[in-house]
Write an enzyme that holds these catalytic residues in place. Structure first.
Site, PDB file in Angstrom:
ATOM      1  N   GLU A   9      53.761  68.331 -61.572  1.00 37.77           N
ATOM      2  CA  GLU A   9      54.675  67.906 -62.644  1.00 37.77           C
ATOM      3  C   GLU A   9      56.110  68.070 -62.148  1.00 37.77           C
ATOM      4  OE1 GLU A   9      54.184  69.836 -66.460  1.00 37.77           O
ATOM      5  OE2 GLU A   9      55.775  68.620 -67.344  1.00 37.77           O
ATOM      6  N   ASN A  56      54.446  67.900 -70.061  1.00 41.60           N
ATOM      7  CA  ASN A  56      55.359  67.639 -71.173  1.00 41.60           C
ATOM      8  C   ASN A  56      56.517  66.737 -70.760  1.00 41.60           C
ATOM      9  OD1 ASN A  56      53.753  69.317 -72.648  1.00 41.60           O
ATOM     10  ND2 ASN A  56      55.130  71.074 -72.579  1.00 41.60           N
ATOM     11  N   ASN A  86      50.359  62.720 -72.619  1.00 39.47           N
ATOM     12  CA  ASN A  86      50.095  64.132 -72.371  1.00 39.47           C
ATOM     13  C   ASN A  86      50.206  64.929 -73.671  1.00 39.47           C
ATOM     14  OD1 ASN A  86      49.971  66.611 -70.528  1.00 39.47           O
ATOM     15  ND2 ASN A  86      51.873  66.983 -71.653  1.00 39.47           N
ATOM     16  N   GLU A  87      49.183  65.698 -73.981  1.00 39.90           N
ATOM     17  CA  GLU A  87      49.200  66.644 -75.117  1.00 39.90           C
ATOM     18  C   GLU A  87      49.903  66.066 -76.346  1.00 39.90           C
ATOM     19  OE1 GLU A  87      50.629  70.499 -73.780  1.00 39.90           O
ATOM     20  OE2 GLU A  87      48.828  70.801 -72.575  1.00 39.90           O
ATOM     21  N   TYR A 108      44.926  77.371 -70.752  1.00 39.55           N
ATOM     22  CA  TYR A 108      45.484  78.397 -69.867  1.00 39.55           C
ATOM     23  C   TYR A 108      44.925  79.739 -70.313  1.00 39.55           C
ATOM     24  CZ  TYR A 108      48.530  74.747 -68.155  1.00 39.55           C
ATOM     25  OH  TYR A 108      48.997  73.586 -67.574  1.00 39.55           O
ATOM     26  N   GLU A 165      44.217  70.102 -67.062  1.00 43.12           N
ATOM     27  CA  GLU A 165      45.142  71.240 -66.882  1.00 43.12           C
ATOM     28  C   GLU A 165      44.337  72.504 -67.114  1.00 43.12           C
ATOM     29  OE1 GLU A 165      49.036  71.420 -68.760  1.00 43.12           O
ATOM     30  OE2 GLU A 165      49.236  69.241 -68.567  1.00 43.12           O
ATOM     31  N   GLN A 191      49.506  74.435 -61.778  1.00 47.98           N
ATOM     32  CA  GLN A 191      49.885  73.284 -61.000  1.00 47.98           C
ATOM     33  C   GLN A 191      49.649  73.635 -59.525  1.00 47.98           C
ATOM     34  OE1 GLN A 191      53.700  71.713 -62.334  1.00 47.98           O
ATOM     35  NE2 GLN A 191      53.175  71.997 -64.473  1.00 47.98           N
TER      36      GLN A 191
HETATM   37  O1  AHR Z   1      51.628  72.945 -66.935  1.00 51.30           O
HETATM   38  C1  AHR Z   1      52.677  73.326 -67.759  1.00 51.30           C
HETATM   39  C2  AHR Z   1      52.647  72.620 -69.106  1.00 51.30           C
HETATM   40  O2  AHR Z   1      51.576  73.092 -69.869  1.00 51.30           O
HETATM   41  C3  AHR Z   1      52.455  71.128 -69.085  1.00 51.30           C
HETATM   42  O3  AHR Z   1      53.638  70.443 -68.896  1.00 51.30           O
HETATM   43  C4  AHR Z   1      51.900  70.848 -70.431  1.00 51.30           C
HETATM   44  O4  AHR Z   1      51.083  69.690 -70.451  1.00 51.30           O
HETATM   45  C5  AHR Z   1      51.152  72.107 -70.805  1.00 51.30           C
HETATM   46  O5  AHR Z   1      51.445  72.523 -72.082  1.00 51.30           O
END
Ligand code: AHR
Length: 493
Positions: A26, A71, A171-172, A243, A291, A345
């Site tokens: 990103e 994002n 994305n999201e 995450y 992700e 990432q």
């Molecule tokens: O990877 C960091 C961020 O986490 C990304 O930009 C977003 O898609 C997610 O919330």
């Protein structure tokens, strides 16, 4: 007591899709600038690519890379990042409060993928972007010549189309934090219309629909059902993001997170089945966990209008590496429905690789990723494991060992991946292969340590890393091995 693992030639879960070993780049923090691209650095080649980073990424061998966000994607216009560099605009990236110089853009990314021999997965902006802009990007990338955007690409020196196959529809988009956030019905319609135009540009592309941005969203899994119902026939994957964290500093539960990952997949697999049945459809949609990583210690996301600010440069420890290993075990065990995944990432930003102007560090999570991407291929095999249970505050009793296995018919190579969740004792394990041609030796690789909080640092870069333990004899299709506490072991046969 000895734990046992039985692998039977006739019991396979399904084919492992190599796309599960993907990564994510990103435009955020120092992922691109000072990460992979740094034209001022003596470590960079004539294209501005950091050669040490390229070499380390080749060790990880990501099969696919998602780009350019994240994002940031929801406020990004791809045309800003193509053509003569001196004419590219400097813009404010509202997602990360940073300055985007656009010196690295689509064509640089494609060159990077070619160098890494990896497949690109491009995102289209469905926040501030239009469906027309999304379709134009497909034309720019995939059309031959003789139309505006294909000719524009050629005028930028790229004569042959890239034929990019994988495309993310935003994305999201369920997240209120997202630039141009949409409600499920709004996103469903926008994604469907973008999908139609994009596939009219190139019918061979595959599309990834935004699922819930995490499983704690109040709209999960209703969002997923709704957007799938609107877009079912037009898309090929549903995205998952997650995450993991050890905010509670409860290592026992943290080391059992595979259960949570599996249940997330179960819920969405159920949602896919429900929508498919409701639509009376023969079309299949799979999951793309595009992700995933551990992220909770460094939450610095505001760039104070700098270029390449230090954002979310998470430092990883041994327990994080063992969570990553379990996550990949889950990918193998659920390969029937999970067909793609991207570690988020790759460099500096919640990443296995950290850079300074002088060099780089392989963080603890580098090693499990490398082991899986190197050794897991072919079929995912059922690994019938009997091991003692450990009591966890979060998940109740869970098995001491977390296991997956693979076997590749073409190379006749197999592997068993074992995480020992114990924090204080080694475990004797008997592994038996059944129905395979006689095995002679097994080669053992291991990552272990006696402190779950152990990290690698520039001063001590090798505290946690893969150790090659060499060959072990296989006797009557069995091996017996002692696995240390807090370890991830790969047995390659
Ligand atoms: O990877 C960091 C961020 O986490 C990304 O930009 C977003 O898609 C997610 O919330």
């Amino acid at each position: 007591m000895t734990s046992t693992i039985l692998i039977d030639y006739d019991r396979s879960i399904g084919e492992i899709d190599p796309h599960i070993f993907g990564g994510f780049i990103e435009h955020m923090g120092r992922m691109v600038y000072e990460g992979i691209y740094d034209p001022e650095s003596p470590l960079s080649d004539e294209r501005g690519f950091r050669t040490d980073v390229l070499a380390a990424l080749k060790e990880l061998a990501p099969t696919v890379i998602r780009y350019p966000g994240g994002n940031m994607l929801s406020g990004y216009h791809w045309l800003d990042g193509v053509g003569a560099r001196e004419k590219r605009p400097r813009k404010r990236d509202l997602a990360w409060q940073s300055i985007e110089s656009n010196q690295f853009g689509l064509n640089e990314f494609m060159q990077y993928c070619q160098e890494l021999k990896t497949e690109p997965m491009l995102g289209v902006n469905l926040g501030t972007g239009t469906i027309e802009e999304a379709a134009a990007l497909v034309e720019y990338c995939n059309a031959d010549s003789g139309s505006y955007y294909a000719d524009l690409r050629q005028s930028h020196g790229i004569m042959e189309p890239y034929h990019v196959k994988k495309w993310c529809l935003g994305n999201e988009m369920d997240g209120p934090w997202q630039i141009g956030h949409l409600e499920a019905d709004e996103y469903g319609r926008k994604a469907r219309e973008a999908a139609k135009m994009m596939k009219w540009q190139d019918s061979s592309i595959q599309l990834i629909l935004c699922g819930s941005s995490n499983k704690t969203m109040p709209t999960f899994p209703e969002w997923d059902r709704q957007v799938l119902e609107t877009c079912w026939e037009h898309v090929d994957y549903l995205s998952m993001h997650h995450y993991a964290n050890n905010n509670a500093n409860d290592t026992t539960s943290y080391l059992a997170l595979a259960l949570e990952f599996e249940s997330f997949i179960d819920t969405l697999e159920g949602t896919l089945r429900y929508v498919r049945a409701k639509q009376r459809s023969n079309h299949q949609v799979f999951l793309s966990w595009d992700e995933w990583n551990v992220w909770y210690k460094n939450m610095e996301t505001q760039g104070t209008w700098c270029e390449a600010p230090h954002l979310i440069e998470e430092v990883y420890n041994l327990e994080d590496a063992l969570v990553v290993a379990q996550w990949m075990n889950v990918f193998l065990r659920r390969c029937n429905v999970l067909k793609m995944a991207c570690l988020a990432q790759l460099v500096n930003v919640i990443a296995p690789i950290l850079t300074t102007p002088e060099g780089l560090l392989r963080q603890t999570i580098f090693y499990p990723f490398q082991l899986f991407s190197q050794f897991a291929s072919g079929k995912s095999m059922e690994a019938l494991c009997k091991s003692p249970l450990i009591e966890t505050p979060e998940f109740g009793d869970v098995p001491l060992l977390d296991v997956s296995a693979s076997f590749d018919e073409t190379t006749r190579k197999g592997a068993v991946f074992i995480v020992n969740r114990s924090q204080n004792g080694s475990e004797s394990v008997n592994i038996k292969w059944q129905g395979f041609e006689p095995l002679k030796t097994a080669h053992v690789y291991q990552l272990a340590g006696d402190n779950p909080k152990l990290i690698n640092s520039f001063d001590h870069p090798h505290n946690v890393r893969t150790v090659d333990l060499g060959d072990m004899p296989v006797v009557d299709q069995n091996i017996n091995i002692e696995l240390p506490a807090l370890s991830c072991t790969v047995i390659a046969v």
